[in-house]
Design a protein around this motif. Structure first.
Motif, PDB file in Angstrom:
ATOM      1  N   ARG A   1      29.348   2.997  49.837  1.00 22.25           N
ATOM      2  CA  ARG A   1      30.396   3.359  50.817  1.00 22.25           C
ATOM      3  C   ARG A   1      29.897   3.102  52.228  1.00 22.25           C
ATOM      4  O   ARG A   1      30.610   2.560  53.073  1.00 22.25           O
ATOM      5  N   ASN A   2      28.646   3.518  52.478  1.00 20.55           N
ATOM      6  CA  ASN A   2      28.076   3.275  53.811  1.00 20.55           C
ATOM      7  C   ASN A   2      28.051   1.774  54.122  1.00 20.55           C
ATOM      8  O   ASN A   2      28.369   1.348  55.233  1.00 20.55           O
ATOM      9  N   ALA A   3      27.634   0.984  53.097  1.00 26.20           N
ATOM     10  CA  ALA A   3      27.549  -0.477  53.307  1.00 26.20           C
ATOM     11  C   ALA A   3      28.935  -1.042  53.628  1.00 26.20           C
ATOM     12  O   ALA A   3      29.098  -1.851  54.548  1.00 26.20           O
TER      13      ALA A   3
ATOM     14  N   ARG B   1      22.118  -4.054  49.692  1.00 22.43           N
ATOM     15  CA  ARG B   1      21.932  -4.794  50.951  1.00 22.43           C
ATOM     16  C   ARG B   1      23.300  -5.220  51.477  1.00 22.43           C
ATOM     17  O   ARG B   1      24.141  -5.708  50.714  1.00 22.43           O
ATOM     18  N   ASP B   2      23.512  -5.022  52.779  1.00 21.19           N
ATOM     19  CA  ASP B   2      24.806  -5.432  53.347  1.00 21.19           C
ATOM     20  C   ASP B   2      24.605  -6.335  54.556  1.00 21.19           C
ATOM     21  O   ASP B   2      23.478  -6.549  55.002  1.00 21.19           O
ATOM     22  N   THR B   3      25.737  -6.890  55.037  1.00 25.41           N
ATOM     23  CA  THR B   3      25.696  -7.750  56.235  1.00 25.41           C
ATOM     24  C   THR B   3      26.476  -7.063  57.363  1.00 25.41           C
ATOM     25  O   THR B   3      27.181  -7.712  58.136  1.00 25.41           O
TER      26      THR B   3
ATOM     27  N   PHE C   1      23.303  13.937  60.402  1.00 27.79           N
ATOM     28  CA  PHE C   1      23.138  12.834  61.358  1.00 27.79           C
ATOM     29  C   PHE C   1      24.213  11.790  61.054  1.00 27.79           C
ATOM     30  O   PHE C   1      24.329  11.301  59.933  1.00 27.79           O
ATOM     31  N   THR C   2      24.989  11.530  62.062  1.00 28.84           N
ATOM     32  CA  THR C   2      26.040  10.512  61.879  1.00 28.84           C
ATOM     33  C   THR C   2      26.297   9.774  63.184  1.00 28.84           C
ATOM     34  O   THR C   2      26.136  10.354  64.253  1.00 28.84           O
ATOM     35  N   THR C   3      26.678   8.503  63.046  1.00 26.69           N
ATOM     36  CA  THR C   3      27.106   7.732  64.228  1.00 26.69           C
ATOM     37  C   THR C   3      28.593   7.403  64.114  1.00 26.69           C
ATOM     38  O   THR C   3      29.127   6.645  64.903  1.00 26.69           O
ATOM     39  N   LYS C   4      29.243   7.939  63.075  1.00 23.75           N
ATOM     40  CA  LYS C   4      30.667   7.618  62.861  1.00 23.75           C
ATOM     41  C   LYS C   4      31.525   8.721  63.456  1.00 23.75           C
ATOM     42  O   LYS C   4      31.170   9.907  63.335  1.00 23.75           O
TER      43      LYS C   4
ATOM     44  N   GLY D   1      32.422  11.146  60.846  1.00 24.02           N
ATOM     45  CA  GLY D   1      31.388  11.280  59.815  1.00 24.02           C
ATOM     46  C   GLY D   1      30.855  12.706  59.700  1.00 24.02           C
ATOM     47  O   GLY D   1      30.921  13.492  60.640  1.00 24.02           O
ATOM     48  N   MET D   2      30.323  13.002  58.472  1.00 26.10           N
ATOM     49  CA  MET D   2      29.740  14.330  58.221  1.00 26.10           C
ATOM     50  C   MET D   2      28.225  14.290  58.348  1.00 26.10           C
ATOM     51  O   MET D   2      27.575  15.321  58.520  1.00 26.10           O
ATOM     52  N   GLY D   3      27.687  13.085  58.159  1.00 26.55           N
ATOM     53  CA  GLY D   3      26.233  12.969  58.231  1.00 26.55           C
ATOM     54  C   GLY D   3      25.534  13.588  57.041  1.00 26.55           C
ATOM     55  O   GLY D   3      24.393  14.050  57.139  1.00 26.55           O
ATOM     56  N   LEU D   4      26.203  13.566  55.877  1.00 28.46           N
ATOM     57  CA  LEU D   4      25.605  14.188  54.688  1.00 28.46           C
ATOM     58  C   LEU D   4      25.328  13.195  53.562  1.00 28.46           C
ATOM     59  O   LEU D   4      24.536  13.477  52.679  1.00 28.46           O
ATOM     60  N   GLY D   5      26.029  12.005  53.599  1.00 29.73           N
ATOM     61  CA  GLY D   5      25.944  11.051  52.491  1.00 29.73           C
ATOM     62  C   GLY D   5      24.507  10.666  52.174  1.00 29.73           C
ATOM     63  O   GLY D   5      24.079  10.735  51.018  1.00 29.73           O
ATOM     64  N   LEU D   6      23.757  10.248  53.168  1.00 39.60           N
ATOM     65  CA  LEU D   6      22.396   9.772  52.921  1.00 39.60           C
ATOM     66  C   LEU D   6      21.471  10.925  52.500  1.00 39.60           C
ATOM     67  O   LEU D   6      20.637  10.767  51.607  1.00 39.60           O
ATOM     68  N   SER D   7      21.676  12.072  53.135  1.00 41.12           N
ATOM     69  CA  SER D   7      20.787  13.190  52.774  1.00 41.12           C
ATOM     70  C   SER D   7      21.069  13.653  51.350  1.00 41.12           C
ATOM     71  O   SER D   7      20.154  13.958  50.589  1.00 41.12           O
TER      72      SER D   7
HETATM   73  P1  ADP Z   1      28.039   9.691  57.468  1.00 43.60           P
HETATM   74  O1  ADP Z   1      28.629   8.722  56.478  1.00 43.60           O
HETATM   75  O2  ADP Z   1      28.849  10.879  57.576  1.00 43.60           O
HETATM   76  O3  ADP Z   1      27.801   9.055  58.774  1.00 43.60           O
HETATM   77  P2  ADP Z   1      25.584   9.319  56.167  1.00 43.60           P
HETATM   78  O4  ADP Z   1      24.462  10.207  55.828  1.00 43.60           O
HETATM   79  O5  ADP Z   1      26.255   8.522  55.111  1.00 43.60           O
HETATM   80  O6  ADP Z   1      26.683  10.122  56.906  1.00 43.60           O
HETATM   81  O7  ADP Z   1      24.982   8.270  57.210  1.00 43.60           O
HETATM   82  C1  ADP Z   1      24.383   8.669  58.338  1.00 43.60           C
HETATM   83  C2  ADP Z   1      24.284   7.583  59.327  1.00 43.60           C
HETATM   84  O8  ADP Z   1      23.396   6.580  58.877  1.00 43.60           O
HETATM   85  C3  ADP Z   1      25.564   6.853  59.504  1.00 43.60           C
HETATM   86  O9  ADP Z   1      26.403   7.494  60.452  1.00 43.60           O
HETATM   87  C4  ADP Z   1      25.107   5.522  60.029  1.00 43.60           C
HETATM   88  O10 ADP Z   1      24.828   5.570  61.419  1.00 43.60           O
HETATM   89  C5  ADP Z   1      23.803   5.322  59.336  1.00 43.60           C
HETATM   90  N1  ADP Z   1      23.990   4.441  58.185  1.00 43.60           N
HETATM   91  C6  ADP Z   1      24.153   4.823  56.919  1.00 43.60           C
HETATM   92  N2  ADP Z   1      24.273   3.741  56.102  1.00 43.60           N
HETATM   93  C7  ADP Z   1      24.222   2.641  56.905  1.00 43.60           C
HETATM   94  C8  ADP Z   1      24.277   1.255  56.686  1.00 43.60           C
HETATM   95  N3  ADP Z   1      24.456   0.704  55.475  1.00 43.60           N
HETATM   96  N4  ADP Z   1      24.148   0.452  57.771  1.00 43.60           N
HETATM   97  C9  ADP Z   1      23.970   0.956  58.980  1.00 43.60           C
HETATM   98  N5  ADP Z   1      23.919   2.250  59.271  1.00 43.60           N
HETATM   99  C10 ADP Z   1      23.998   3.127  58.233  1.00 43.60           C
END
Ligand code: ADP
Length: 650
Positions: free
Chosen positions: A544-546, A577-579, A596-599, A602-608
């Motif tokens: 989803r992030n990609a 891997r994405d582009t 942590f999120t830049t969206k 965003g919730m900033g929870l997906g990666l954690s």
């Molecule tokens: P959220 O989706 O709510 O932002 P995530 O934990 O999924 O939370 O991601 C945190 C941050 O990591 C994202 O806001 C983004 O800045 C960065 N990030 C995650 N996946 C990618 C990716 N594939 N490419 C670039 N930045 C990413």
């Protein structure tokens, strides 16, 4: 010429046989015998009679014995004998004279009558006709001739051509007359001249006019005005010339057109061959693809072509379209029919169609169809046909449903994972109130043991303990609300199959985001030991992030690469891997931190959560920026301990 003129001449010859040449030979003089016959009695009665009387008197005065004897016997007295002889001679001479005079007068009257008939005849004919004397003076001319010269007929008689014709043509006419008189031959000519302001052309025939003795005494002529005929002829020549020019031009045009036609026929034949080839290719393609290929003609309001896959998907015969052009619509599910009917009508206006609908096959089975139509334009850009593909997406729809169900499941799972993650994070938060409670309580105990403090003074501290306790209770309640129990079940998993399944679930999102998926999955890959739901969830978050990272990448090619490979004998490495837009070096350390999120939303929870899930399965997860564009997220998982590696070839 000459047929009419000859006829006219013959008429004249019949009228004047004595004066004119024979019809067979109009210019030959009359024969000698004929001339003698005509003048046997002579034209001079006085001379002949005088000679007769003179001769008779000489004979009487010479004393003719026979006559005297006869007279004596007859009875008159002898003294009257010579006188009687003279009287007889004189009387017979007078009789002869009278006879001759009668003959001459009769001949003269006949001559006059002939001339009158000739004049009448000449007058009657419509051509110009005339007789001239040797000096060229007109002895006779008809009204047509007088009209030609523009004078009264009587004024013309006795005049020559110089007095009647313009100065430039008169000498020519008179010269011709002189030639006829000199040669005695007929002369035909065609003369064009301006007379009285008009240009006229005459075809004339002239021949010698002879007297009774065959002497040429003048010229007879007939002239026919052929101006109109000449003009008609000239017009006809001009018309013929114009026609020939036109024919030449037209022939040239036709030759050119013919060449063009030949070229276009050759081109057409080539096109037809190419078309036949492409039609054959088209037919083969259309008849072998799994989708129903159709072509709809807007003007004819009917389907021109429906590929055989129709029978496979709809379960109805293609021939049905012959009788019922809307056969396909009849099969549409009643709940979808009104919408599709409207879409079909709109398709005719827009030239486009993009609809998903259900059909009910004759066996009662329901199939999902994805029907798309595209406009076909003619050279002028006018949409005259619509070509489309109807695809059976039942399997995908079922998968979508399954995916939706699984997503719900995953959402539940994610809540669990989130709770787990939160638990670890909130445990840290719980430490604070607990530590505070401990600290406040220890402080109270110390003060009470020293017995130096009024217990009432401890009220504020104890209230703080209560508050901290309440805060801790709130934290726990919040956690309990999030947490759903989920017994983790680790099993032997084929990671490649798991990745393919997740790709399948995300197919719709990937297609909508126009992303190409590339798989570099090592086969065979050692089985891993993990809870499949949790790994699916982790992979889904990474994917989803990609997808989201690539959605803002403009027109750049969007590619999602999934790669697997054994890292070592106990570990398998997977990479997503994405582009997309990638991440900054400063962000690298913080990516996996909760919240942590830049969206924007965003919730900033997906990666954690992903990290929690993977690490809970004994793996690791990390991220690296790509050298060119985008980001790569890697994770490892332990190989299933009972996995038997394929024996390495010696
Ligand atoms: P959220 O989706 O709510 O932002 P995530 O934990 O999924 O939370 O991601 C945190 C941050 O990591 C994202 O806001 C983004 O800045 C960065 N990030 C995650 N996946 C990618 C990716 N594939 N490419 C670039 N930045 C990413």
């Amino acid at each position: 010429m000459a047929h009419l003129d000859k006829v006219a001449l013959r008429s004249i010859f019949r009228l004047r046989p004595r004066a004119l040449p024979a019809p067979e030979d109009p210019v030959a003089p009359p024969s000698e015998s004929r001339r003698k016959r005509l003048h046997r009695f002579g034209a001079y009665p006085v001379l002949i009679t005088s000679i007769y009387i003179g001769g008779g008197l000489l004979w009487v005065l010479g004393g003719d014995p026979l006559l005297s004897a006869w007279l004596a016997e007859a009875g008159p007295p002898p003294v009257l004998g010579p006188l009687a002889n003279i009287l007889v001679v004189a009387a017979s001479g007078g009789l002869l004279y009278r006879l001759l005079r009668f003959h001459v007068r009769t001949a003269h009257r006949a001559h006059l009558a002939q001339d009158m008939r000739l004049a009448e005849f000449i007058e009657m004919i419509t051509d110009v006709a005339f007789i001239k004397d040797r000096e060229g003076r007109y002895l006779l001319i008809n009204s047509a001739g007088a009209r030609l010269v523009g004078r009264p007929l009587t004024e013309c008689l006795g005049q020559d051509d110089r007095a009647l014709f313009p100065a430039e043509i008169a000498p020519k006419l008179m010269q011709a007359d002189r030639r006829i008189i000199a040669s005695g031959h007929l002369l035909g000519s065609e003369d064009t001249f301006d007379i009285r302001g008009e240009r006229r052309t005459f075809q004339s025939t002239k021949w010698p006019y002879r007297d009774a003795d065959g002497r040429i005494v003048g010229v007879i002529g007939i002239a026919r005005d052929i101006t109109a005929r000449k003009q008609a002829e000239e017009q006809s020549w001009r018309a013929r010339d114009a026609m020939e020019t036109r024919v030449r031009e037209r022939t040239a045009e036709l030759v050119a057109a013919n060449r063009t036609l030949e070229r276009s026929i050759a081109a057409r034949v080539q096109t037809e061959i190419a078309l036949r080839d492409s039609e054959e290719r088209f037919r083969q393609l259309a008849e072998h693809i799994r989708e129903v290929f159709w072509v709809y003609d807007i003007a004819q309001e009917r389907l021109l072509y429906v590929s055989p896959a129709y029978e496979e998907i709809w379960g109805r015969a293609v021939q049905n379209f012959q009788e019922r052009p809307l056969d396909w619509l009849e099969a549409v599910h009643p709940n979808d029919r009104a919408r599709i009917q409207a879409a079909h009508t709109a398709k005719l206006e827009l030239g486009r169609l993009d609809e998903e609908y259900r059909i009910v096959r004759p066996d009662g089975a329901v199939r999902w169809i994805w029907d798309r139509g595209f406009p076909i334009r003619d050279a002028a850009g006018y949409v005259y046909r619509i070509a489309g593909l109807a695809e059976d997406i039942t399997a995908r729809k079922l998968a979508d449903d399954q995916l939706r169900r699984q997503q719900v499941e995953l959402a539940k799972m994610s809540r669990l994972s989130l709770a787990v993650e939160l638990a670890s994070n909130l445990a840290h938060e719980l430490n604070q109130p607990l530590a505070a409670i401990v600290a406040y309580t220890q402080a109270c105990l110390t003060l009470l043991r020293e017995d130096a403090t009024d217990p009432r003074e401890l009220t504020g501290t104890l209230e703080e303990v209560v508050n901290q306790g309440l805060r801790a209770g709130g934290i726990i309640r919040h956690l309990r609300g999030l947490v759903q129990r989920h017994p983790a079940a680790q099993t032997e998993i084929d990671l490649n199959a798991l990745l393919r399944a997740v790709i399948h679930y995300a197919q719709l999102e990937l297609r909508q985001a126009d992303i190409t998926v590339r798989l570099e999955l090592t086969e065979p890959l050692p089985a891993i030991l993990a809870d499949d739901i949790q790994i699916q969830l982790a992979v889904l978050y990474l994917m989803r992030n990609a997808i989201e990272a690539m959605q803002g990448s403009g027109n750049e090619p969007r590619e999602l690469l999934l790669r697997t490979a054994p890292l070592d004998t106990g570990t398998v490495l997977a990479t997503v891997r994405d582009t997309g837009h990638g991440f900054s070096p400063e962000a690298t350390e913080r990516l996996f931190q909760p919240f942590f999120t830049t969206k924007p939303g965003g919730m900033g929870l997906g990666l954690s959560v992903s990290r929690s899930l993977i690490e809970s399965q004994g793996g690791r997860v990390w991220a690296t920026p790509n050298p060119d564009r985008g980001a790569s997220f890697h994770f490892t998982l332990p190989v299933y301990t009972h996995y038997r590696w394929p024996s390495t070839p010696a």
